[in-house]
Scaffold this active site. Sequence first.
Site, mmCIF file in Angstrom:
data_model
loop_
_atom_site.group_PDB
_atom_site.id
_atom_site.type_symbol
_atom_site.label_atom_id
_atom_site.label_comp_id
_atom_site.label_asym_id
_atom_site.label_seq_id
_atom_site.Cartn_x
_atom_site.Cartn_y
_atom_site.Cartn_z
ATOM 1 N N LYS A 120 -11.034 -5.897 8.577
ATOM 2 C CA LYS A 120 -9.860 -5.429 9.309
ATOM 3 C C LYS A 120 -9.717 -6.160 10.641
ATOM 4 C CE LYS A 120 -7.385 -2.399 8.332
ATOM 5 N NZ LYS A 120 -6.093 -2.363 7.595
ATOM 6 N N GLY A 156 0.829 -1.207 0.000
ATOM 7 C CA GLY A 156 0.000 0.000 0.000
ATOM 8 C C GLY A 156 0.856 1.247 0.000
ATOM 9 N N ALA A 157 2.051 1.133 -0.589
ATOM 10 C CA ALA A 157 3.047 2.207 -0.498
ATOM 11 C C ALA A 157 2.652 3.459 -1.268
ATOM 12 C CB ALA A 157 4.402 1.702 -0.992
ATOM 13 N N GLY A 158 1.681 3.340 -2.161
ATOM 14 C CA GLY A 158 1.227 4.516 -2.888
ATOM 15 C C GLY A 158 0.098 5.242 -2.198
ATOM 16 N N GLY A 159 -0.317 4.730 -1.041
ATOM 17 C CA GLY A 159 -1.456 5.290 -0.329
ATOM 18 C C GLY A 159 -1.094 6.433 0.600
ATOM 19 N N PHE A 160 -2.107 6.939 1.264
ATOM 20 C CA PHE A 160 -1.999 8.098 2.151
ATOM 21 C C PHE A 160 -0.951 7.881 3.242
ATOM 22 C CE2 PHE A 160 -4.432 10.421 5.732
ATOM 23 C CZ PHE A 160 -3.730 11.596 5.532
ATOM 24 N N VAL A 161 -1.027 6.752 3.937
ATOM 25 C CA VAL A 161 -0.075 6.442 5.008
ATOM 26 C C VAL A 161 1.198 5.830 4.443
ATOM 27 C CG1 VAL A 161 0.306 5.053 7.091
ATOM 28 C CG2 VAL A 161 -1.907 6.162 6.723
ATOM 29 N N TYR A 217 -15.840 -3.499 5.879
ATOM 30 C CA TYR A 217 -14.575 -2.880 6.277
ATOM 31 C C TYR A 217 -14.186 -3.219 7.711
ATOM 32 C CZ TYR A 217 -10.832 0.304 7.332
ATOM 33 O OH TYR A 217 -9.619 0.799 7.755
#
EC number: 1.1.1.145
Length: 373
Positions: A159, A10-15, A155
């Site tokens: 999680k 998820g390296a392109g995401g917000f976090v 969701y």
Amino acid sequence: MAGWSCLVTGAGGFVGQRIIKMLVQEKELQEVRALDKVFRPETKEEFSKLQTKTKVTVLEGDILDAQCLRRACQGISVVIHTAAVIDVTGVIPRQTILDVNLKGTQNLLEACVQASVPAFIFCSSVDVAGPNSYKKIVLNGHEEQNHESTWSDPYPYSKKMAEKAVLAANGSMLKNGGTLNTCALRPMYIYGERSPFIFNAIIRALKNKGILCVTGKFSIANPVYVENVAWAHILAARGLRDPKKSTSIQGQFYYISDDTPHQSYDDLNYTLSKEWGLRPNASWSLPLPLLYWLAFLLETVSFLLRPVYRYRPLFNRHLITLSNSTFTFSYKKAQRDLGYEPLVNWEEAKQKTSEWIGTIVEQHREILDTKCQ
């Protein structure tokens, strides 16, 4: 600690992007692998500028592709797993969310075992703890209290189950005979520059003559700034690699908050955007109990129509509860075990986020001008 390498999903995401930018500053880090399904060209360009003594490798691949994950994990010391589908409105099909969030996490854990990756950090969510009812007040909750989401919505459910899988995998034997050590971080609602939620709220306001939509006026939350969330992941990576700290972190979960004032989601949006002329919605709204039961009726209609028509309600009970509950948590356990202290204080976080909102308002000024004519 000897030279090491880290994979961030998820390296392109917000976090994920913030974690990558912090990781390259870590001592002895030889390589960062940034994995996501697709990267925006500007993100790739930003990562290319990070190439210093630490090699940054950008990988595009699917979290559901076991072979891709196994290749990505080869020779890796630490995995930080942030990849997830976030949706609480029912836009994305349930199975898609379950596949990515739960099955994807299980696939990644198996890849770690096969590639003998010794440390795994899961970016979980406060949603795994609830809230289950807007009537129940949780102020400064902590890990020793039994807070667990009972929602079946995809969701929070995905999680929650993914976090359980991660913590259950702690102590698993790796292919090389070593041991997998895991932990999970549960950030509060995350705000900051490039927040997709804040971006959408600002665009909706600009289309509504500068009036912010009412989303959670009855809530009391403790939002956390994105840079502080990323910092907590860096500290967890350090901790799991440190023999002196690792034993107290293995198999544990941590609430991640900071010193942002407790406030409603609506107040947060207004505080961050008022400098740019956006204002709160002062109109009358339905009482919360009535909203909740209206959501129930809409969900019932959606269920009855499902065989012939896909009707998505404007809101649901989970969203109403999530947006209108008193639900805050302390970061003391993370402070004790990880050495976590927020890097960025509220005033600085507010200023940075507000300045970013200002750029959005200027870029989309024509929307506001048109609506106000």
